[in-house]
Design a protein around this motif. Structure first.
Motif, PDB file in Angstrom:
ATOM      1  N   GLU A 156       0.852  -1.182   0.000  1.00 43.82           N
ATOM      2  CA  GLU A 156       0.000   0.000   0.000  1.00 43.82           C
ATOM      3  C   GLU A 156       0.889   1.234   0.000  1.00 43.82           C
ATOM      4  O   GLU A 156       2.026   1.212   0.476  1.00 43.82           O
ATOM      5  CB  GLU A 156      -0.940   0.019   1.220  1.00 43.82           C
ATOM      6  CG  GLU A 156      -0.247  -0.096   2.551  1.00 43.82           C
ATOM      7  CD  GLU A 156      -0.144  -1.542   3.021  1.00 43.82           C
ATOM      8  OE1 GLU A 156      -0.038  -2.444   2.160  1.00 43.82           O
ATOM      9  OE2 GLU A 156      -0.134  -1.754   4.238  1.00 43.82           O
ATOM     10  N   TYR A 199      -4.552  -6.355  -8.340  1.00 42.37           N
ATOM     11  CA  TYR A 199      -4.306  -5.934  -6.975  1.00 42.37           C
ATOM     12  C   TYR A 199      -5.267  -4.776  -6.723  1.00 42.37           C
ATOM     13  O   TYR A 199      -5.290  -3.810  -7.473  1.00 42.37           O
ATOM     14  CB  TYR A 199      -2.868  -5.461  -6.783  1.00 42.37           C
ATOM     15  CG  TYR A 199      -1.807  -6.508  -7.073  1.00 42.37           C
ATOM     16  CD1 TYR A 199      -0.605  -6.143  -7.681  1.00 42.37           C
ATOM     17  CD2 TYR A 199      -1.990  -7.835  -6.742  1.00 42.37           C
ATOM     18  CE1 TYR A 199       0.386  -7.078  -7.947  1.00 42.37           C
ATOM     19  CE2 TYR A 199      -1.012  -8.783  -7.007  1.00 42.37           C
ATOM     20  CZ  TYR A 199       0.168  -8.401  -7.605  1.00 42.37           C
ATOM     21  OH  TYR A 199       1.147  -9.329  -7.875  1.00 42.37           O
ATOM     22  N   PHE A 215      -7.306  -1.992  -3.963  1.00 41.71           N
ATOM     23  CA  PHE A 215      -7.112  -1.231  -2.732  1.00 41.71           C
ATOM     24  C   PHE A 215      -8.325  -0.328  -2.486  1.00 41.71           C
ATOM     25  O   PHE A 215      -8.973   0.140  -3.423  1.00 41.71           O
ATOM     26  CB  PHE A 215      -5.875  -0.321  -2.848  1.00 41.71           C
ATOM     27  CG  PHE A 215      -4.584  -1.041  -3.134  1.00 41.71           C
ATOM     28  CD1 PHE A 215      -4.288  -1.465  -4.423  1.00 41.71           C
ATOM     29  CD2 PHE A 215      -3.677  -1.278  -2.125  1.00 41.71           C
ATOM     30  CE1 PHE A 215      -3.096  -2.132  -4.692  1.00 41.71           C
ATOM     31  CE2 PHE A 215      -2.473  -1.936  -2.394  1.00 41.71           C
ATOM     32  CZ  PHE A 215      -2.185  -2.361  -3.672  1.00 41.71           C
ATOM     33  N   TYR A 256      -9.037   3.238  -0.138  1.00 44.33           N
ATOM     34  CA  TYR A 256      -8.507   4.301   0.694  1.00 44.33           C
ATOM     35  C   TYR A 256      -9.663   5.187   1.137  1.00 44.33           C
ATOM     36  O   TYR A 256     -10.671   5.308   0.452  1.00 44.33           O
ATOM     37  CB  TYR A 256      -7.512   5.167  -0.085  1.00 44.33           C
ATOM     38  CG  TYR A 256      -6.167   4.533  -0.318  1.00 44.33           C
ATOM     39  CD1 TYR A 256      -5.972   3.650  -1.363  1.00 44.33           C
ATOM     40  CD2 TYR A 256      -5.092   4.820   0.522  1.00 44.33           C
ATOM     41  CE1 TYR A 256      -4.724   3.066  -1.579  1.00 44.33           C
ATOM     42  CE2 TYR A 256      -3.849   4.246   0.306  1.00 44.33           C
ATOM     43  CZ  TYR A 256      -3.683   3.369  -0.741  1.00 44.33           C
ATOM     44  OH  TYR A 256      -2.454   2.794  -0.954  1.00 44.33           O
ATOM     45  N   PHE A 259      -4.981   4.302   4.031  1.00 42.86           N
ATOM     46  CA  PHE A 259      -5.187   2.944   3.546  1.00 42.86           C
ATOM     47  C   PHE A 259      -6.207   2.217   4.414  1.00 42.86           C
ATOM     48  O   PHE A 259      -6.139   2.261   5.652  1.00 42.86           O
ATOM     49  CB  PHE A 259      -3.854   2.206   3.553  1.00 42.86           C
ATOM     50  CG  PHE A 259      -3.950   0.733   3.316  1.00 42.86           C
ATOM     51  CD1 PHE A 259      -3.804  -0.153   4.374  1.00 42.86           C
ATOM     52  CD2 PHE A 259      -4.176   0.228   2.056  1.00 42.86           C
ATOM     53  CE1 PHE A 259      -3.877  -1.518   4.177  1.00 42.86           C
ATOM     54  CE2 PHE A 259      -4.257  -1.134   1.843  1.00 42.86           C
ATOM     55  CZ  PHE A 259      -4.109  -2.014   2.905  1.00 42.86           C
ATOM     56  N   LYS A 312      -6.625  -4.125   1.286  1.00 39.46           N
ATOM     57  CA  LYS A 312      -6.211  -4.485  -0.062  1.00 39.46           C
ATOM     58  C   LYS A 312      -6.472  -5.965  -0.320  1.00 39.46           C
ATOM     59  O   LYS A 312      -6.521  -6.774   0.626  1.00 39.46           O
ATOM     60  CB  LYS A 312      -4.731  -4.178  -0.290  1.00 39.46           C
ATOM     61  CG  LYS A 312      -3.772  -5.028   0.535  1.00 39.46           C
ATOM     62  CD  LYS A 312      -2.320  -4.639   0.270  1.00 39.46           C
ATOM     63  CE  LYS A 312      -1.369  -5.466   1.128  1.00 39.46           C
ATOM     64  NZ  LYS A 312       0.059  -5.043   0.911  1.00 39.46           N
TER      65      LYS A 312
END
Lengths: 115, 116
Positions: free
Chosen positions: A103, B32, B34, B36, B46, B49
């Protein structure tokens, strides 16, 4: 530990002036990113640094924009001859390594206003 | 090139009700993914994920997201919303074939408003 820091937090400048925005990444992070956040536009990728490799500049919107990263740590984003459309929040992020799906850790941003 | 769609500009939900923020993606290979969150005048934080493994991913602040390959979705969920969850939420994707960088493609963001 300390997170990503950016300075200044706010910058008001006149059209045509040059500005420099600074980013201090998390210590030990080898990857550093710059994004631009405009109202209603989400995050726009600008440039990416990974260690000593050549930066990925593919997101820079014009040749008025440039960035450097000295000593693999601090980065400066420079906008020359600013235009009103450059007004946005500029976000910096860092991550431990660029080629792994870590991240990204973001700084608080610099709000740039061009009058 | 990878991309993310967050179809709703704003999501309104009553406090205590389930919260869902939708995200669909387009990428080559297994993505991948994610999430936020951005609180007012703050940088992005964050949340969670998905890289591989279990399709249900648990993250910070009680949030979770489910990866659905057939629907190319990665919706963010919370069983019981709090007023403090009011913020801007961003979904992001990266292709596993982007060797040498971790460049993320972000969606436009969803404003979540939790009504007391």
């Amino acid at each position: 530990g300390a997170g990503v820091s950016q300075s200044p937090s706010n910058k008001v400048t006149e059209k045509g002036k040059d500005v420099e925005l600074r980013c201090d990444p998390i210590s030990g992070h080898t990857a550093l990113y710059w994004y631009r956040q405009s109202l209603g536009q989400g995050l726009e990728f600008l440039i990416y640094f990974q260690g000593n490799s050549a930066p990925d500049k593919s997101g820079l919107p014009s040749d008025r924009f440039s960035a450097e990263r000295t000593g693999g740590s601090v980065s400066t984003l420079t906008i020359q001859r600013t235009q009103q459309e450059d007004s946005a929040v500029y976000l910096c992020a860092s991550s431990p390594q660029g080629d792994r799906p870590y991240e990204q850790y973001f700084g608080p941003g610099t709000r740039l206003t061009v009058t | 090139a990878q991309s993310v769609a967050q179809p709703e500009d704003q999501v309104n939900v009553a406090e205590g009700n389930p919260l869902t923020v939708k995200c669909t993606y387009s990428v080559s290979g297994n993505p991948y993914l994610f999430w936020y969150v951005q609180y007012p005048n703050r940088g992005l934080q964050f949340l969670l994920k998905y890289i591989t493994g279990d399709n249900l991913v648990k993250g910070s602040y009680g949030f979770e997201a489910e990866f659905n390959k057939s629907q190319t979705s990665f919706h963010l969920k919370k069983p019981s919303a709090l007023v403090s969850d009011s913020a801007l939420y961003f979904c992001a994707v990266r292709s596993p074939y982007d060797w040498g960088n971790n460049r993320l493609a972000f969606g436009k963001g969803n404003q979540v408003v939790v009504i007391p």
